[in-house]
Design an enzyme around this catalytic site. Sequence first.
Site, PDB file in Angstrom:
ATOM      1  N   ARG A 142       0.822  -1.213   0.000  1.00  0.00           N
ATOM      2  CA  ARG A 142       0.000   0.000   0.000  1.00  0.00           C
ATOM      3  C   ARG A 142       0.859   1.267   0.000  1.00  0.00           C
ATOM      4  O   ARG A 142       0.537   2.263   0.636  1.00  0.00           O
ATOM      5  CB  ARG A 142      -0.943   0.015   1.214  1.00  0.00           C
ATOM      6  CG  ARG A 142      -1.911  -1.157   1.275  1.00  0.00           C
ATOM      7  CD  ARG A 142      -2.851  -1.186   0.065  1.00  0.00           C
ATOM      8  NE  ARG A 142      -3.721  -2.342   0.144  1.00  0.00           N
ATOM      9  CZ  ARG A 142      -3.432  -3.539  -0.374  1.00  0.00           C
ATOM     10  NH1 ARG A 142      -2.303  -3.719  -1.030  1.00  0.00           N
ATOM     11  NH2 ARG A 142      -4.264  -4.543  -0.251  1.00  0.00           N
ATOM     12  N   SER A 200     -11.671  -0.685   3.193  1.00  0.00           N
ATOM     13  CA  SER A 200     -10.780  -0.968   4.323  1.00  0.00           C
ATOM     14  C   SER A 200     -10.113   0.317   4.793  1.00  0.00           C
ATOM     15  O   SER A 200      -9.442   0.997   4.016  1.00  0.00           O
ATOM     16  CB  SER A 200      -9.717  -1.979   3.906  1.00  0.00           C
ATOM     17  OG  SER A 200     -10.307  -3.191   3.494  1.00  0.00           O
ATOM     18  N   GLU A 202      -5.255   3.296   5.807  1.00  0.00           N
ATOM     19  CA  GLU A 202      -5.027   2.985   4.395  1.00  0.00           C
ATOM     20  C   GLU A 202      -5.360   4.164   3.475  1.00  0.00           C
ATOM     21  O   GLU A 202      -4.598   4.457   2.560  1.00  0.00           O
ATOM     22  CB  GLU A 202      -5.840   1.751   3.995  1.00  0.00           C
ATOM     23  CG  GLU A 202      -5.534   1.258   2.605  1.00  0.00           C
ATOM     24  CD  GLU A 202      -6.042  -0.146   2.361  1.00  0.00           C
ATOM     25  OE1 GLU A 202      -6.589  -0.375   1.276  1.00  0.00           O
ATOM     26  OE2 GLU A 202      -5.896  -1.007   3.243  1.00  0.00           O
TER      27      GLU A 202
END
Length: 341
Positions: A162, A232, A327
Amino acid sequence: MLGTQQSLTEFNTLGLAQRCRRFRRLCCDESILEFCQDVNNEKEALLVLGGGSNLVFTEDFNGVVIKIESTGITLTEDDDDYFLNIAAGESWPQLVESMVSKGINGLENLALIPGTVGAAPIQNIGAYGVEFEQVCDWVEFFNLETKTLHRLSAQDCQFSYRDSIFKKDLKNKTVILRVGLKLSKQWQPVLSYGPLKNLNSKTVTSKAIFNRVCEIRQSKLPDPSVIGNVGSFFKNPIVSNNDFQKLISQFPQLVSYPNDNGIKLAAGWLIDHAGLKGHTIGKVGVHDSQALVLVNHGGATGKEIIQLASFIAERILTVFGVKLEVEPRLIGKNGEIEFYG
């Protein structure tokens, strides 16, 4: 231009009630480059917006927001690979569905990830055992500081979990224009993720994987058009083998996955087992069936989202001794900010 103090509520999937000073939709590379030159000369804070599915406006943005809506996909091939040249404003979910329908394999595990193609390399999006870096060939962008065009190879994008160079050395300095993908004709299905393991690797098709991934995502993640969310909210934390052994001795049911840098823990499991599923603060809450998702129950502000995220991070650190990272990108008054949960 749509005037001053433009509402951003409809342009972020959390539906947060924040505003910006100026807003523009840009539909081709030429208009993007021209506008970026002008904004850069005026020294205004600039935010590039794709689908608005991976960011949180923590307060009103004191600058100009440009929404990238450029389109166009060019497909070429040689004996070994397919090559895609894609405009940044193209929809990622539609791209994946289109390639699967054409029998071009390699993107099926990344089905239904919301957002635009231009946003994919920034976050190095990933799901069900596949990450963007595995299919990336190059990324083309305009450097706001040097006012020059560049094309980076996938290797030079410094991809990790990520993360990418666009969140580090080039953070807030670029506008991505186009993305190149390389998809091998020697396709091998990726079935390492739990819900895909029961598919037969010898007979499975990319269409079957695509359908299964879509079923899983639709059953686990709430629809942003029904209730505001960014999917998420926290990354799955990675811990050392020693720390993992201590945790598993205390929490035998802990959900985890092997990782090159240690052991990856399921953040959703941690939040659920800390008793926070369904927990609310003001107008925001933890989704009552998916603890990894924070939702807007209506009229929420970015400040409330950050308050809830900080509360969750503190609880997880207290209960498990594990630090959570968010995130989505957090956007403050003048640009991207860090999360200190």
